[in-house]
Design an enzyme around this catalytic site. Structure first.
Site, mmCIF file in Angstrom:
data_model
loop_
_atom_site.group_PDB
_atom_site.id
_atom_site.type_symbol
_atom_site.label_atom_id
_atom_site.label_comp_id
_atom_site.label_asym_id
_atom_site.label_seq_id
_atom_site.Cartn_x
_atom_site.Cartn_y
_atom_site.Cartn_z
ATOM 1 N N SER A 1 -7.083 -1.617 1.498
ATOM 2 C CA SER A 1 -7.227 -1.001 0.172
ATOM 3 C C SER A 1 -7.694 -1.993 -0.890
ATOM 4 C CB SER A 1 -5.902 -0.343 -0.265
ATOM 5 O OG SER A 1 -5.549 0.677 0.622
ATOM 6 N N SER B 1 -11.097 10.061 -0.326
ATOM 7 C CA SER B 1 -11.344 9.320 0.907
ATOM 8 C C SER B 1 -12.595 9.810 1.623
ATOM 9 C CB SER B 1 -10.142 9.433 1.844
ATOM 10 O OG SER B 1 -9.001 8.873 1.260
ATOM 11 N N GLU C 1 0.822 -1.207 0.000
ATOM 12 C CA GLU C 1 0.000 0.000 0.000
ATOM 13 C C GLU C 1 0.863 1.268 0.000
ATOM 14 O OE1 GLU C 1 -3.760 -0.210 2.309
ATOM 15 O OE2 GLU C 1 -2.878 -2.010 3.170
#
EC number: 6.3.2.4
Length: 359
Positions: A185, A319, A15
């Site tokens: 993710s 986000s 990530e």
């Protein structure tokens, strides 16, 4: 005196790129009248590098990646700690490290040894929330409903693949989701509708972790809730992403750019209250502090199931976490970062009251 703010980003994790996206947005929001900003880049091999204090915000995302000859990680870490962490003044660390070696309690343990305040969850909560299997056990012990699931260490798969497949087909069924035991993710996650897809998905998930979790699909909506605070956490209004895909994968989250947010989510008030209560309960059950995002499934009959708790939700432009606070309390991005820093100092101060001798 300004506070020295060390932002850790990058990391030895798949990530890595997500960390760069989050860190860039975070650093653009820092109030330089209150903080001296020291970005610290961690390479994919675990080396630490920094250019020192960052002045001005004219840098580009690509500037966050520092090119340097690779060394032994211990030497680079020691150099950063000696040169930067010994500077005089109040200090706090903001670890924007998603996934392994950053979100799993690893860096938190090091910061505890350094006795420096840091934003986000402690060692235990970080380790628990990233380990999907253990988190599910803790949530179950707290009476929180979840979709059916099974956990399989790699030895089960290597010794008897047919038995693992049979257990999944008999206990979970299709459609189902196969996930690495400790990752985020949506990396390494697959949705499966038949046996042939399942075998491929299991192999893919084991590439990233020595343990996998297989979950029954809940047909409905995934609702997200932002939580922040220590002993008495605050809970945001719930939100959801509106998308045209069955599976909310990595591309949908970070690449396609086709997501739209619905905040607050269009849900009856009675369900909103239940979702917020469930999110707080999950946060406390996993011993979270600082911040987390709680994802909850809502099926067609109105039943709720905790999906997972993310101890370091993304802070990118796409986000959900920061936007939910803006829609709930009008909290700006910069204000949110400062609130999280305040929680870090408060938790650190509480720990300083502990006694480590018998006298």
């Amino acid at each position: 005196m300004k506070t020295l703010l060390y932002v850790l980003y990058g990391g030895k994790s798949v990530e890595h790129e997500i960390s760069l996206k989050s860190a860039y947005t975070v650093m653009q929001s820092i109030d330089e009248s209150k903080f001296d900003l020291y970005p610290i880049y961690i390479t994919r091999s675990g080396c630490w590098f920094s250019r020192g204090k960052l002045s001005g915000k004219t840098f580009l995302p690509g500037d966050l990646i520092l090119e340097a000859a690779e060394e032994e990680p211990a030497g680079t870490i020691g150099r950063i700690l000696t040169e930067l962490f010994t500077l005089e003044g109040p200090k706090v660390v903001l670890p924007i490290l998603h996934g392994s070696n950053g979100e799993d309690g690893t860096i938190q343990g090091m910061l505890e040894l350094l006795n420096v305040p840091y934003v986000g969850n402690g060692v235990l909560a970080s380790a628990l929330t990233l380990d999907k299997a253990l988190a599910k056990e803790v949530l179950a012990s707290g009476g929180l409903p979840q979709a059916g699931y099974r956990t399989f260490p790699y030895r089960n798969w290597s010794e008897d693949r047919d038995h693992v497949i049979s257990l999944i087909e008999g206990n979970i069924g299709f459609p189902c989701y196969v996930k690495p035991g400790s990752l985020g993710s949506s990396i390494g996650i697959s949705r499966c509708e038949r046996r042939e897809e399942l075998e491929i998905a299991i192999e893919e998930a084991y590439r990233y972790d020595g343990k996998i979790v297989v979950e029954k699909e809940v047909r409905g909506r995934e609702i997200q809730v932002a939580v922040m605070g220590n002993e008495y956490p605050l809970v945001s209004l719930p939100g959801e992403f509106i998308q045209d895909k069955t599976f909310f994968d990595y591309n949908a989250k970070y690449i396609d750019g086709r997501l739209s947010m619905s905040i607050p989510a269009e849900i009856p008030d009675i369900l909103v209250n239940r979702i917020r209560q469930m999110a707080e309960q999950a946060y406390l059950a996993l011993n979270c502090s600082g911040l987390a995002r709680v994802d909850i499934f809502l099926d067609a009959e109105g039943a709720l199931y905790v999906n997972e708790v993310n101890a370091l939700p993304g802070f990118t432009a796409f986000s959900m976490y920061p936007v939910m606070w803006e829609r709930t309390h009008g909290t700006s991005y910069s204000e949110l970062i400062e609130k999280l820093i305040d929680y870090a100092f408060n938790r650190h101060a509480d720990k300083q009251r502990l006694q480590y001798t018998k006298e």
